[in-house]
Structures are given as structure tokens and as C-alpha cells.
Design a protein around this motif. Structure first.
Motif, PDB file in Angstrom:
ATOM      1  N   VAL A   1      -1.099  10.977  -8.662  1.00 36.78           N
ATOM      2  CA  VAL A   1      -1.313   9.536  -8.742  1.00 36.78           C
ATOM      3  C   VAL A   1      -2.644   9.215  -9.393  1.00 36.78           C
ATOM      4  O   VAL A   1      -2.751   8.316 -10.221  1.00 36.78           O
ATOM      5  CB  VAL A   1      -1.220   8.884  -7.342  1.00 36.78           C
ATOM      6  CG1 VAL A   1      -1.685   7.438  -7.368  1.00 36.78           C
ATOM      7  CG2 VAL A   1       0.199   8.993  -6.806  1.00 36.78           C
ATOM      8  N   ASP A   2      -3.689   9.960  -9.051  1.00 35.73           N
ATOM      9  CA  ASP A   2      -5.034   9.608  -9.523  1.00 35.73           C
ATOM     10  C   ASP A   2      -5.322   9.974 -10.976  1.00 35.73           C
ATOM     11  O   ASP A   2      -6.159   9.341 -11.611  1.00 35.73           O
ATOM     12  CB  ASP A   2      -6.100  10.205  -8.605  1.00 35.73           C
ATOM     13  CG  ASP A   2      -6.024  11.719  -8.513  1.00 35.73           C
ATOM     14  OD1 ASP A   2      -4.987  12.309  -8.882  1.00 35.73           O
ATOM     15  OD2 ASP A   2      -7.012  12.319  -8.065  1.00 35.73           O
TER      16      ASP A   2
ATOM     17  N   ASP B   1       3.504  10.691  -2.231  1.00 35.37           N
ATOM     18  CA  ASP B   1       2.317  11.438  -2.648  1.00 35.37           C
ATOM     19  C   ASP B   1       2.183  11.619  -4.159  1.00 35.37           C
ATOM     20  O   ASP B   1       1.085  11.806  -4.664  1.00 35.37           O
ATOM     21  CB  ASP B   1       2.292  12.816  -1.987  1.00 35.37           C
ATOM     22  CG  ASP B   1       1.967  12.742  -0.506  1.00 35.37           C
ATOM     23  OD1 ASP B   1       1.455  11.696  -0.040  1.00 35.37           O
ATOM     24  OD2 ASP B   1       2.232  13.733   0.202  1.00 35.37           O
TER      25      ASP B   1
ATOM     26  N   VAL C   1       0.300   1.914  -9.285  1.00 31.46           N
ATOM     27  CA  VAL C   1       0.420   2.506  -7.951  1.00 31.46           C
ATOM     28  C   VAL C   1      -0.784   2.035  -7.139  1.00 31.46           C
ATOM     29  O   VAL C   1      -1.917   2.068  -7.627  1.00 31.46           O
ATOM     30  CB  VAL C   1       0.431   4.052  -8.014  1.00 31.46           C
ATOM     31  CG1 VAL C   1       0.541   4.644  -6.611  1.00 31.46           C
ATOM     32  CG2 VAL C   1       1.552   4.560  -8.909  1.00 31.46           C
ATOM     33  N   ARG C   2      -0.529   1.607  -5.909  1.00 31.49           N
ATOM     34  CA  ARG C   2      -1.612   1.148  -5.032  1.00 31.49           C
ATOM     35  C   ARG C   2      -1.886   2.178  -3.954  1.00 31.49           C
ATOM     36  O   ARG C   2      -0.969   2.702  -3.311  1.00 31.49           O
ATOM     37  CB  ARG C   2      -1.230  -0.175  -4.372  1.00 31.49           C
ATOM     38  CG  ARG C   2      -2.298  -0.667  -3.422  1.00 31.49           C
ATOM     39  CD  ARG C   2      -1.935  -1.985  -2.807  1.00 31.49           C
ATOM     40  NE  ARG C   2      -2.964  -2.381  -1.847  1.00 31.49           N
ATOM     41  CZ  ARG C   2      -2.856  -3.406  -1.051  1.00 31.49           C
ATOM     42  NH1 ARG C   2      -1.768  -4.168  -1.084  1.00 31.49           N
ATOM     43  NH2 ARG C   2      -3.826  -3.685  -0.207  1.00 31.49           N
ATOM     44  N   ARG C   3      -3.170   2.466  -3.756  1.00 35.46           N
ATOM     45  CA  ARG C   3      -3.649   3.317  -2.673  1.00 35.46           C
ATOM     46  C   ARG C   3      -4.791   2.558  -2.003  1.00 35.46           C
ATOM     47  O   ARG C   3      -5.917   2.584  -2.474  1.00 35.46           O
ATOM     48  CB  ARG C   3      -4.183   4.651  -3.198  1.00 35.46           C
ATOM     49  CG  ARG C   3      -3.123   5.561  -3.755  1.00 35.46           C
ATOM     50  CD  ARG C   3      -2.339   6.190  -2.592  1.00 35.46           C
ATOM     51  NE  ARG C   3      -1.387   7.177  -3.069  1.00 35.46           N
ATOM     52  CZ  ARG C   3      -0.110   6.923  -3.294  1.00 35.46           C
ATOM     53  NH1 ARG C   3       0.366   5.724  -3.119  1.00 35.46           N
ATOM     54  NH2 ARG C   3       0.702   7.867  -3.695  1.00 35.46           N
ATOM     55  N   GLY C   4      -4.483   1.832  -0.938  1.00 39.54           N
ATOM     56  CA  GLY C   4      -5.501   1.007  -0.287  1.00 39.54           C
ATOM     57  C   GLY C   4      -5.945  -0.085  -1.239  1.00 39.54           C
ATOM     58  O   GLY C   4      -5.130  -0.852  -1.750  1.00 39.54           O
TER      59      GLY C   4
ATOM     60  N   ASP D   1       0.842  -1.192   0.000  1.00 38.11           N
ATOM     61  CA  ASP D   1       0.000   0.000   0.000  1.00 38.11           C
ATOM     62  C   ASP D   1       0.882   1.248   0.000  1.00 38.11           C
ATOM     63  O   ASP D   1       1.854   1.345   0.753  1.00 38.11           O
ATOM     64  CB  ASP D   1      -0.908  -0.010   1.229  1.00 38.11           C
ATOM     65  CG  ASP D   1      -1.984   1.053   1.180  1.00 38.11           C
ATOM     66  OD1 ASP D   1      -2.190   1.670   0.113  1.00 38.11           O
ATOM     67  OD2 ASP D   1      -2.632   1.268   2.219  1.00 38.11           O
ATOM     68  N   GLY D   2       0.584   2.194  -0.894  1.00 33.64           N
ATOM     69  CA  GLY D   2       1.349   3.429  -0.996  1.00 33.64           C
ATOM     70  C   GLY D   2       2.606   3.312  -1.836  1.00 33.64           C
ATOM     71  O   GLY D   2       3.411   4.236  -1.873  1.00 33.64           O
TER      72      GLY D   2
END
Length: 128
Positions: free
Chosen positions: A94-95, A81, A48-51, A28-29
Motif C-alpha cells: 500500500v505504501d 493489507d 487507499v486510506r490508512r488512518g 479507514d483501511g
């Protein structure tokens, strides 16, 4: 006939439904590099992993056309970030993959549609 090895081409997209492996392979992250052999060509991307959410991009900086990471899986700024091009310091959200600093402000990374499904990362269809 020559003794030279055939040149392997590079492609910039993949079909939906390719299993990239367990989500847990990406802490994660953090981010993970993927190189897929598709026929005679190769695709280079990263996730990229976010949760439980994943964001995929083609591994190619819009500024210079180079892969973003000089070290395997080192795609993020030290605080995690932003995505960072290690060659010229461009940073991207990232998004959305939008460049928010460096030599290509306003440019975007090419998205690679991926999704987390049943604890696995798989390639997805592009959005309509």
C-alpha cells in the motif's frame, strides 16, 4: 462528418490541488476509485486510506495494463493489507505500490500524488 462519438483519451497524471472530496468518503483501511474528466481526457485512479494517511495510484496494473479492480472500489486483499489486481492476482504494498507477489514481482504501480488536508483528499504535486 461521421455519426461516431469522439474517442475520449486517457491521461496518466493530474495537476495538484484538485479536491477529491471528504476523507470520510473512504472508510479507514479501504480504497476508493476516482475517474476525473480533464478536458477531453479521463484520468482513472484510486486512493487507499490508512488512518489519516492516503496513498494514491493510477488504476493500471503494470503487468497487463488493465484497471486493477473488476468490482468498484475492490482494490485490496480480503485482509486489507495489500493492493491486489483482480485479473491476475498480483499484490502490491500500500505504501509504495511495489509488487510483492504474482506475475510482475518487483514492478511498481504508478503513484498518483494525493494528500489528506483539513479532512479532505486533494491531489498533490509529485515529490521532487
Amino acid at each position: 462528418m461521421t455519426d461516431e462519438a469522439p474517442t475520449v483519451g486517457r491521461i496518466w497524471e493530474t495537476r495538484a490541488g484538485i479536491n477529491l472530496g471528504p476523507l470520510d468518503l473512504i472508510p479507514d483501511g479501504k480504497a476508493r476509485n476516482y475517474v476525473l474528466q480533464i478536458g477531453e481526457a479521463r484520468f482513472h485512479g484510486f486512493v487507499v486510506r490508512r488512518g489519516e494517511a492516503v496513498f494514491g495510484y493510477v488504476d493500471r496494473c503494470p503487468h497487463a495494463g488493465l484497471p486493477l479492480a473488476q468490482e468498484l472500489d475492490r482494490y485490496l486483499t480480503p485482509d486489507g493489507d495489500l493492493i491486489m489486481c483482480s485479473w491476475h492476482g498480483a499484490v502490491f504494498t500500500v505504501d509504495e505500490g511495489t509488487c510483492v507477489g504474482g506475475p510482475c514481482v518487483g514492478a511498481r504501480l504508478s503513484p498518483w500524488p494525493v494528500e489528506a488536508r483539513d479532512g479532505r483528499v486533494v491531489t498533490a504535486a509529485p515529490p521532487p
